[in-house]
Design a protein around this motif. Sequence first.
Motif, PDB file in Angstrom:
ATOM      1  N   UNK A 719       0.818  -1.220   0.000  1.00  0.00           N
ATOM      2  CA  UNK A 719       0.000   0.000   0.000  1.00  0.00           C
ATOM      3  C   UNK A 719       0.849   1.266   0.000  1.00  0.00           C
ATOM      4  N   UNK A 720       0.348   2.255  -0.708  1.00  0.00           N
ATOM      5  CA  UNK A 720       0.997   3.572  -0.651  1.00  0.00           C
ATOM      6  C   UNK A 720       0.817   4.116   0.760  1.00  0.00           C
ATOM      7  N   UNK A 755      -8.715   3.822   5.246  1.00  0.00           N
ATOM      8  CA  UNK A 755      -7.293   4.125   5.439  1.00  0.00           C
ATOM      9  C   UNK A 755      -6.802   3.252   6.590  1.00  0.00           C
ATOM     10  N   UNK A 756      -5.518   2.950   6.590  1.00  0.00           N
ATOM     11  CA  UNK A 756      -4.920   2.287   7.746  1.00  0.00           C
ATOM     12  C   UNK A 756      -4.101   3.320   8.517  1.00  0.00           C
ATOM     13  N   UNK A 764      -2.046  -1.475  13.098  1.00  0.00           N
ATOM     14  CA  UNK A 764      -2.668  -0.602  12.085  1.00  0.00           C
ATOM     15  C   UNK A 764      -4.176  -0.630  12.304  1.00  0.00           C
ATOM     16  N   UNK A 765      -4.731   0.569  12.575  1.00  0.00           N
ATOM     17  CA  UNK A 765      -6.180   0.683  12.799  1.00  0.00           C
ATOM     18  C   UNK A 765      -6.854   1.062  11.492  1.00  0.00           C
ATOM     19  N   UNK A 803       3.365   9.091  12.583  1.00  0.00           N
ATOM     20  CA  UNK A 803       2.035   8.639  12.180  1.00  0.00           C
ATOM     21  C   UNK A 803       2.134   8.173  10.732  1.00  0.00           C
ATOM     22  N   UNK A 804       1.691   6.953  10.458  1.00  0.00           N
ATOM     23  CA  UNK A 804       1.695   6.470   9.068  1.00  0.00           C
ATOM     24  C   UNK A 804       0.254   6.262   8.621  1.00  0.00           C
ATOM     25  N   UNK A 805      -0.061   6.810   7.463  1.00  0.00           N
ATOM     26  CA  UNK A 805      -1.404   6.628   6.889  1.00  0.00           C
ATOM     27  C   UNK A 805      -1.267   5.762   5.646  1.00  0.00           C
TER      28      UNK A 805
END
Length: 833
Positions: A719-720, A755-756, A764-765, A803-805
């Motif tokens: 995933x991007x 989104x994660x 990962x939520x 924070x990673x999206x």
Amino acid sequence: MFKQFVFLSINIFWFCQIQSANAQHDSALFEVVTSTEKASIIYDKHGSPLDSITAHLLASDIERVSGYLPKLITDLNLSSNNAIVIGNKQSALIQSFLGKDNSSNEWETYAIQVLEKPNSKIDKALVIAGSDARGTAYGVFSISEKIGVSPWYWWADVPPKKQKELVLKIENTQSKSPKVKYRGIFINDEDWGLQPWAKQTFEPETGDIGPKTYAKVFELLLRLRANSIWPAMHPSTKAFFHYPGNRKMAEKYEIVLGSSHAEPMLRNNVDEWEHDTMGDFNYFSNKKGVLDYWEDRVDEAKNVNGIYTLGMRGVHDSGMEGAKTTAGAATMLKDILKDQRALIKKHIGKPESVPQVFTVYKEVLDLYDYGLELPDDVTLMWTDDNYGYIRRLSNSEERKRSGGSGVYYHASYWGRPHDYLWLSTTHPALIREEMLKAYDTGADKIWILNVGDIKPAEYTMQFFMDLAFDPEKFREPASYKAHMLSFYQDIFGSVEGEKITAMRNAYYNLAWIRKPEFMGWSQTEPTRPTQVTEFSIKEENPARIATYQSLTAQVKKLSPTISKENQDAFFQLVSYPILGAAAMNKKYLYRDLQVYHHNTNEKEFEKYRDSVSFYHNKINELTDHYNQEIASGKWNAIMHRAPRGLPVFKLPDTTIETTNQTVETPKVEIYKAVADYDNASKFEKEFPKKLTGLGYTQNALQVASATATSKVDTTFKKNASLTYKFNFEEAIQKPQITITAIPNHPINGDQKLRLGIQIDKGDINLIDFKTSGRSETWKLNVLRNQARKSIELEELSAGKHTLTIYVIDPGVILDYFVITQSGNPIPYTLPKN
Ligand code: REL
């Protein structure tokens, strides 16, 4: 109105160039009016009636500009000087100038050429040759624009640019077909403007929106290179077919006639279905009655250039009568479609060759989802959610349908959770993004814009039609600004146009955050929260007042510098919408300050009370000016101060609000998805893309193209993702991370808006912005024009974090995110950092 033409004014001459993709660079001067030359206009007397209409309109346009009214000729033997020749490429008239035409079946194109001494009678000819009647009309109106007549010369009193002599520099041109086949408007909610104005002011002889009004509407559509109409349909108006002149006018102007989602088979149920004599509008209990009613219209309209709306809803904007369940309605719909197509076959011809649409508005989307088998050649018409967000577009299977797809889109709306019938404030950046997404997923058959009753949606209508004609010109996110600049500069001049564009941009940006019609937080809207933060009273409120104050001051400063001839256009296109929006905002923002000072500061309380009534009266004053003063009373009754009389238009009652509690503003950290990311990885080319004008940041971030697929992968390896780094001096217990996004819908029925979200190396939520139907969350989202999703954590320690999206579905457009303590209110707007 995209900068298609370059105007250079040299002394008294206008030199114009046509730029088109395949223009030959071969230019010539053509003298329309000089001291020695007076061109005449030749049109084909055997051609479409529209050729004659446009020839006469061009003659009037030339007179408007130069004072000279060209002679109109249908007999070639009469002409001896310069001539503008108008007709169809296949006609004998045009072929006598251009020779045989080998192109076939082109849709709405035109060629323009200048010929020296084409025959013994004519010195020089400017030939405008269309592939069909509308193509010819678009060619003719391109010349009108070039000589300085705006499409809005009548509908917004834009004055023609006076020139005593007119010499055009013409490049031989072959235009291209529009990218979207049917492009038009829906006149809706005409009860507060167009209908009373037509009745009292413009067409009292009909007392309604009749042939005289429609002729003006159709002319405007053609000048905007549009071709279709869904006519007015509310109870205040008689059905379009009630006045035979309406239909004749549509035929003469070659306008394609359709009808709204609630009015199958070109009927207008509100006026035409008489319950007392015809029974229930119910296919379960009164099939014959309904079918006969439809058949009468198909028979009557068989020669009309029409697009048939198929299916069945209630008499007006409601679900199908008699259907107890979705399954029952869906099953019945299948039979209805079969019966409707049989009528088309009986009276017109093979259904496969007659344009038909099935509009999945409101509950009809549920019926479609239930598994309705739609005949392949019927155009699937997707719709927005009434607030500018398209509910669904075609997936890869649907894209294969031969009928293709289209979009019905709102720039004005009556209904819940709240109307916006007064001012036209939909952000052009949003229209660009949504309609390009539609185009990219194949929706190029038909685009219909609900314009309310045209005024004051002038610019929105122009923008939408230009976008529909060629969406490719709007690939750049900021292209809407260039379009707006071109529109206002063409009308008001380069310096003034630039200032007006800046003001209009600010107007749209402010309305993004809350539309003027939604400022009341009343009746049909979720009620205003009883807790008011110090931040909202001490920062948000004064900041918004100050911005509107500044816009008002700019309008007032510019207004006296606008020429006398441009004053009416300036009031309609600039002053009324901006000053109206400012007054409505100030009325409510001062109301909040008044309430805040209740019982604590009587002087302030009274001051704000006076301001509230001042701005309430200001709207009345502006509206009276519109109706009674400008353009010598031409627009009397067109503008309503309080459409539908909703509470937002009344003087606010302050007593009920005095229980508001004020709480301190909690500490928040805000990060802009655009501006603030530290790293972006694995995105497709050109993404993530900053969408200027979108969101509270006016720079929301599009994560993928419209045709990208969802990436569901539990490891998230492919995933991007975007990463944001931040640092806390103190730990936060029970932190809450809220991600905000544009309140749109998944691109197609196979997707969501997920989104994660991951903090540091934690789990990962998943979050999903998708809303269901007309849920409370959706209502809240569209009124505040923002979607929010939060996740809660146990603790964020002091120090550095990441924070990673992760991107899962392509439709998400991120705005900003907020870190606060769980349970604390999040500010309505973005605090200034
Ligand atoms: O906006 C729409 O498409 C519908 O709500 C309309 O068809 C309807 O006339 C509405 O304005 C009022 O009921």
